[in-house]
Design a protein around this motif. Structure first.
Motif: not given
Length: 118
Positions: A39-48
């Motif tokens: 259930g862990k987030i291993v990578e993330a990104d966003c469009t800021l």
């Protein structure tokens, strides 16, 4: 080869008008790659709009566990991000959590994902 245990989830929310990101995108996208065993987030990104904001928010999300519900992440963003897109980021994270729960109930019905997050 892609690891089938890593699943990408995305959430989108409308950005407030008058900020740089809304002029570029109108909506924010938050995207996370989740290890479905843990259930862990291993990578993330966003469009800021700025690289610093993207890196800061993305780094904050990595390592958190979606099985804990959305409140922990929402509280973290509320604390570490004081930009105008804060509410949109939190909304996108709640959408991601809902998608994660739905995915788990469809693919792993034996898991108890009924934690309340009111």
């Amino acid at each position: 080869m892609v690891d089938p245990n890593l699943v990408l989830f995305s959430g989108y929310a409308k950005l407030p008008t008058g900020i740089t990101a809304s002029e570029l995108y109108k909506i924010i996208g938050v995207i996370v790659l989740v290890n479905m065993d843990t259930g862990k987030i291993v990578e993330a990104d966003c469009t800021l709009a700025t690289q610093l904001a993207r890196k800061h928010v993305s780094a904050a999300l990595v390592g958190h566990n979606l099985t804990d519900g959305p409140d922990q992440l929402s509280n973290l963003i509320d604390k570490i991000y004081q930009g105008n897109a804060k509410k949109a980021i939190i909304t996108a994270l709640r959408i991601i959590y809902d998608k994660y729960r739905s995915y788990n109930s469809e693919n792993h019905p034996y898991l108890d994902m009924e934690k309340s997050y009111e």
